[in-house]
Design an enzyme around this catalytic site. Structure first.
Site, PDB file in Angstrom:
ATOM      1  N   ALA A   3      63.759  57.792  45.372  1.00  0.00           N
ATOM      2  CA  ALA A   3      63.741  58.654  46.599  1.00  0.00           C
ATOM      3  C   ALA A   3      62.914  58.316  47.528  1.00  0.00           C
ATOM      4  O   ALA A   3      63.049  58.757  48.844  1.00  0.00           O
ATOM      5  CB  ALA A   3      63.709  60.091  46.241  1.00  0.00           C
ATOM      6  N   GLY A  40      63.748  69.079  34.782  1.00  0.00           N
ATOM      7  CA  GLY A  40      62.965  70.188  35.293  1.00  0.00           C
ATOM      8  C   GLY A  40      63.400  71.132  36.058  1.00  0.00           C
ATOM      9  O   GLY A  40      64.615  71.606  35.993  1.00  0.00           O
ATOM     10  N   ALA A  59      58.621  64.734  41.052  1.00  0.00           N
ATOM     11  CA  ALA A  59      57.112  64.467  40.416  1.00  0.00           C
ATOM     12  C   ALA A  59      57.234  62.909  39.848  1.00  0.00           C
ATOM     13  O   ALA A  59      58.172  62.511  39.015  1.00  0.00           O
ATOM     14  CB  ALA A  59      56.980  65.434  39.026  1.00  0.00           C
ATOM     15  N   TYR A  63      43.220  71.029  38.105  1.00  0.00           N
ATOM     16  CA  TYR A  63      44.614  71.043  38.734  1.00  0.00           C
ATOM     17  C   TYR A  63      44.328  71.606  40.211  1.00  0.00           C
ATOM     18  O   TYR A  63      44.265  70.645  41.167  1.00  0.00           O
ATOM     19  CB  TYR A  63      45.467  72.156  38.135  1.00  0.00           C
ATOM     20  CG  TYR A  63      47.202  71.882  38.662  1.00  0.00           C
ATOM     21  CD1 TYR A  63      47.810  71.113  38.073  1.00  0.00           C
ATOM     22  CD2 TYR A  63      47.396  72.411  39.830  1.00  0.00           C
ATOM     23  CE1 TYR A  63      49.121  70.828  38.471  1.00  0.00           C
ATOM     24  CE2 TYR A  63      48.645  72.159  40.454  1.00  0.00           C
ATOM     25  CZ  TYR A  63      49.548  71.318  39.736  1.00  0.00           C
ATOM     26  OH  TYR A  63      50.832  71.125  40.178  1.00  0.00           O
ATOM     27  N   PHE A 120      65.769  59.492  39.705  1.00  0.00           N
ATOM     28  CA  PHE A 120      65.505  58.062  39.343  1.00  0.00           C
ATOM     29  C   PHE A 120      65.541  57.987  37.900  1.00  0.00           C
ATOM     30  O   PHE A 120      64.505  58.439  37.052  1.00  0.00           O
ATOM     31  CB  PHE A 120      63.936  57.712  39.888  1.00  0.00           C
ATOM     32  CG  PHE A 120      63.742  56.129  40.074  1.00  0.00           C
ATOM     33  CD1 PHE A 120      64.708  55.280  39.918  1.00  0.00           C
ATOM     34  CD2 PHE A 120      62.531  55.917  40.684  1.00  0.00           C
ATOM     35  CE1 PHE A 120      64.488  53.896  40.225  1.00  0.00           C
ATOM     36  CE2 PHE A 120      62.011  54.411  40.714  1.00  0.00           C
ATOM     37  CZ  PHE A 120      63.301  53.370  40.585  1.00  0.00           C
TER      38      PHE A 120
HETATM   39  P1  NAI Z   1      60.107  66.462  36.418  1.00  0.00           P
HETATM   40  O1  NAI Z   1      59.405  65.409  35.699  1.00  0.00           O
HETATM   41  O2  NAI Z   1      60.914  67.385  35.231  1.00  0.00           O
HETATM   42  O3  NAI Z   1      61.416  65.935  37.261  1.00  0.00           O
HETATM   43  C1  NAI Z   1      60.992  65.241  38.258  1.00  0.00           C
HETATM   44  C2  NAI Z   1      62.298  64.810  38.930  1.00  0.00           C
HETATM   45  O4  NAI Z   1      61.836  63.907  40.032  1.00  0.00           O
HETATM   46  C3  NAI Z   1      63.392  63.930  38.210  1.00  0.00           C
HETATM   47  O5  NAI Z   1      64.488  64.309  38.617  1.00  0.00           O
HETATM   48  C4  NAI Z   1      62.929  62.416  38.296  1.00  0.00           C
HETATM   49  O6  NAI Z   1      64.280  61.851  38.285  1.00  0.00           O
HETATM   50  C5  NAI Z   1      62.747  62.619  39.879  1.00  0.00           C
HETATM   51  N1  NAI Z   1      61.914  61.401  40.497  1.00  0.00           N
HETATM   52  C6  NAI Z   1      60.936  60.906  40.011  1.00  0.00           C
HETATM   53  N2  NAI Z   1      60.516  59.931  40.620  1.00  0.00           N
HETATM   54  C7  NAI Z   1      61.539  59.612  41.588  1.00  0.00           C
HETATM   55  C8  NAI Z   1      61.714  58.795  42.459  1.00  0.00           C
HETATM   56  N3  NAI Z   1      60.586  57.670  42.805  1.00  0.00           N
HETATM   57  N4  NAI Z   1      62.956  58.555  43.260  1.00  0.00           N
HETATM   58  C9  NAI Z   1      64.010  59.535  42.876  1.00  0.00           C
HETATM   59  N5  NAI Z   1      63.670  60.624  42.022  1.00  0.00           N
HETATM   60  C10 NAI Z   1      62.564  60.506  41.325  1.00  0.00           C
HETATM   61  O7  NAI Z   1      59.289  67.432  37.123  1.00  0.00           O
HETATM   62  P2  NAI Z   1      58.970  69.050  37.248  1.00  0.00           P
HETATM   63  O8  NAI Z   1      57.940  69.717  36.514  1.00  0.00           O
HETATM   64  O9  NAI Z   1      60.355  69.533  37.475  1.00  0.00           O
HETATM   65  O10 NAI Z   1      58.402  68.912  38.629  1.00  0.00           O
HETATM   66  C11 NAI Z   1      59.010  69.064  39.943  1.00  0.00           C
HETATM   67  C12 NAI Z   1      58.229  69.751  40.915  1.00  0.00           C
HETATM   68  O11 NAI Z   1      57.782  71.188  40.577  1.00  0.00           O
HETATM   69  C13 NAI Z   1      56.834  69.044  41.167  1.00  0.00           C
HETATM   70  O12 NAI Z   1      56.628  69.217  42.505  1.00  0.00           O
HETATM   71  C14 NAI Z   1      55.975  69.734  40.404  1.00  0.00           C
HETATM   72  O13 NAI Z   1      54.554  69.500  40.816  1.00  0.00           O
HETATM   73  C15 NAI Z   1      56.278  71.138  40.629  1.00  0.00           C
HETATM   74  N6  NAI Z   1      55.945  72.294  39.754  1.00  0.00           N
HETATM   75  C16 NAI Z   1      55.920  72.027  38.248  1.00  0.00           C
HETATM   76  C17 NAI Z   1      55.333  72.821  37.151  1.00  0.00           C
HETATM   77  C18 NAI Z   1      55.219  72.629  35.606  1.00  0.00           C
HETATM   78  O14 NAI Z   1      54.743  73.274  35.340  1.00  0.00           O
HETATM   79  N7  NAI Z   1      55.932  71.715  35.561  1.00  0.00           N
HETATM   80  C19 NAI Z   1      54.935  74.130  37.787  1.00  0.00           C
HETATM   81  C20 NAI Z   1      54.901  74.384  39.275  1.00  0.00           C
HETATM   82  C21 NAI Z   1      55.619  73.530  39.850  1.00  0.00           C
HETATM   83 NA    NA Z   2      62.623  68.510  38.821  1.00  0.00          NA
END
Ligand code: NAI
Ligand code: NA
Length: 396
Positions: free
Chosen positions: A111, A51, A139, A234, A73
Site C-alpha cells: 500500500a 485487526g 501496521a 509507547y 499485504f
Molecule cells: P494488524 O497487524 O492487525 O493489521 C495491519 C494491516 O495492515 C493488515 O491488513 C496488513 O495486511 C496491512 N499491511 C501491513 N503492511 C502493509 C503494506 N505494506 N501494504 C498493504 N497492507 C499492509 O494491525 P492493527 O493492530 O489492526 O493496527 C492497525 C492500526 O491500529 C495501526 O495504526 C495501529 O497502531 C492502530 N492501533 C492498534 C492498537 C492495538 O492495540 N492493536 C491500539 C490502537 C491503535
Molecule cells: Na488493521
C-alpha cells in the site's frame, strides 16, 4: 491437510482457513446483532485483512450494506503451506459479502507504493465511481517511500534514556524485568516515516486528484495513547512520535478536503491483541492485566466491538462527531477510565510469573493470539482435513 499452530518467537507461521472463516462469521453476526448504521455506502479500507482494519470492513459492509474495497499485504497459500491469516480472513469476508449481495473486491500488495495506489484508483473508477469513507489501518515495520526510494524501518524504543520495567513472554507466562536501550538518532525519523501520516496523506492526495472522493468524503486513521505504565516505550517512545505525526496529519488532510466538504479524523482505539501489538515489549503484560479488569467489569471489547461502537456511536451517530480537546475521536474511553487504570496499576505491582495466571488474563491473551491465526476458535474441528489452497473471490 491437518493444520496446527507452529510458533516461532512472537509469530505463528501457520493459519487455519476454517478457524479464520469462523472468526469472520462471528464478527459479522456481532455487527448484525447491533442493528443498522446509517453510514457510508462506498468504503475503501487500507489495511483491511486483520485487526482494526478488518473489523472496519466488516462493520461497513454488514452494518451499512456498504460496497468495500480492501487493500492489504498478505501471503497466498502454496501446496502444503498455509497462507497468512489475513488471506483467509479476506477470502471468508468476501465470500460472505458476495452471498449477502454486497460488492467486495480487494488488492494484495504494498500500500505504500505508487503502483498499488494507482491500481486501487482504477478499480474505484471502474466499479464504484467515487468513495465516501477511507479507513487507514496499516501496521508495518517497514516502508519504502515511493518518491525517494528510501526504505525506512520502524523501531519500538524509548527516547533519550533506557527504560526498565516488567514484561511477559505470553507463550510461557514468565514475567521478567527488561531494559530497553534508547533509540538512535535516526530511529525517530524512520519510525515516523513508516507509522506516521505521510503515506496516509499521499493516499488522500492521489484519491482526490483522481476525482474518486465523493462530496463529504471522510477519512479515519487509528492511533493509541495508553497509560503511564507503557508511556516510555509507547506514547513517549519512537512509535509515539509517529502517532503524534499521524494525529497532526489529520488536520493537514482535513484542510485539503474542505473544498469537497470532507473531513479527516484520528480515532484513538483500545489496546488489543493483534499481530502488531504482540511484538511490542511490555504491552502484552499490560494487555493481560487490562483484559482481566475490563472483563470483570463487563466492559471488555475486541476489535469488532470497538469498531462497531466507533461507527455507530461516533462516526455515524446522526449528529456531530464527538472529539477530545485535540480533535481526536476517543473509543479508548473505557480502557482509560480512571477506575480501570487504577486497578491495572495496582495489579502491575503484584505481577510475577507465579501470580500472573491468577491476577491477569494470560489465558485470554493466549486465546486471542491463537484466534488471530484461526486457532482455538470454538466450533471448529481441528482434526479435519482442510484445503489450504483457498482463493480470495474478489481479488483483483
Ligand atoms: P494488524 O497487524 O492487525 O493489521 C495491519 C494491516 O495492515 C493488515 O491488513 C496488513 O495486511 C496491512 N499491511 C501491513 N503492511 C502493509 C503494506 N505494506 N501494504 C498493504 N497492507 C499492509 O494491525 P492493527 O493492530 O489492526 O493496527 C492497525 C492500526 O491500529 C495501526 O495504526 C495501529 O497502531 C492502530 N492501533 C492498534 C492498537 C492495538 O492495540 N492493536 C491500539 C490502537 C491503535
Ligand atoms: Na488493521
Amino acid at each position: 491437510m491437518i493444520i496446527e499452530p507452529k510458533m516461532r518467537g512472537f509469530i505463528c507461521l501457520t493459519a487455519h482457513p476454517i478457524g479464520c472463516e469462523q472468526n469472520i462469521i462471528n464478527q459479522i453476526n456481532y455487527v448484525k446483532s447491533k442493528g443498522q448504521i446509517e453510514g457510508s455506502k462506498k468504503v475503501l479500507v487500507i489495511g483491511a485483512s486483520t485487526g482494526f482494519g478488518l473489523a472496519s470492513r466488516i462493520t461497513a459492509a454488514f452494518g451499512s450494506n456498504a460496497a468495500t474495497v480492501g487493500v492489504y499485504f498478505e501471503k497466498p497459500p502454496q501446496e502444503g503451506k498455509t497462507a497468512s491469516p489475513g488471506w483467509y480472513n479476506t477470502a471468508a469476508f468476501e465470500d460472505q459479502a458476495h452471498k449477502a449481495g454486497l460488492y467486495a473486491k480487494s488488492i494484495n500488495g504494498d500500500a505504500f507504493s505508487d503502483e498499488i495506489k494507482q491500481k486501487t484508483i482504477e478499480l474505484i473508477k471502474a466499479d464504484l465511481g467515487q468513495i465516501d469513507l477511507i479507513i487507514y489501518s496499516l501496521a508495518s515495520p517497514v516502508r519504502t517511500n515511493p518518491k525517494t526510494g528510501v526504505t525506512h524501518r520502524s523501531v519500538l524504543k524509548p527516547i533519550g534514556q533506557p527504560f526498565s520495567n516488567k514484561t511477559v513472554d505470553f507463550h510461557t507466562g514468565v514475567v521478567s524485568d527488561i531494559t530497553i536501550q534508547p533509540c538512535a538518532d535516526d530511529d525517530i525519523e524512520n519510525t515516523v516515516a513508516v507509522m506516521g501520516g505521510e503515506d496516509w496523506e499521499m493516499w488522500i492526495d492521489e484519491l482526490k486528484s483522481a476525482g474518486v472522493l465523493a462530496p463529504g468524503a471522510t477519512t479515519v486513521a487509528y492511533s493509541y495513547i495508553g497509560p503511564e505504565l507503557t508511556e516510555a516505550v509507547y506514547r513517549k517512545g519512537t512509535i509515539g512520535k509517529a502517532k503524534d505525526h499521524l494525529e497532526a496529519t489529520a488536520f493537514t488532510i482535513a484542510d485539503k478536503l474542505k473544498d469537497i466538504n470532507g473531513n479527516a479524523f484520528v480515532s484513538v482505539n483500545k489496546a488489543l491483541v493483534t499481530q502488531a501489538s504482540s511484538a511490542i515489549p511490555v504491552i502484552p503484560l499490560y494487555i493481560s492485566l487490562l483484559y482481566k479488569v475490563m472483563k470483570e467489569d463487563n466492559i471488555h471489547e475486541g476489535c469488532i466491538e470497538q469498531i462497531q461502537r466507533l461507527f455507530q456511536q461516533r462516526l455515524f451517530n446522526g449528529s456531530s462527531i464527538p472529539t477530545d480537546e485535540k480533535g481526536r475521536i476517543r473509543i479508548d474511553d473505557w480502557e482509560m477510565r480512571p477506575d480501570v487504570q487504577a486497578k491495572v496499576a495496582e495489579l502491575w505491582k503484584q505481577a510475577t510469573t507465579e501470580s500472573l495466571s491468577e491476577i491477569g488474563d494470560l489465558a485470554g491473551y493466549k486465546t486471542d493470539f491463537l484466534n488471530l491465526f484461526g486457532f482455538d476458535v470454538a466450533n471448529v474441528d481441528y482434526n479435519a482435513d482442510v484445503n489450504e489452497m483457498v482463493e480470495i473471490p474478489g481479488l483483483v
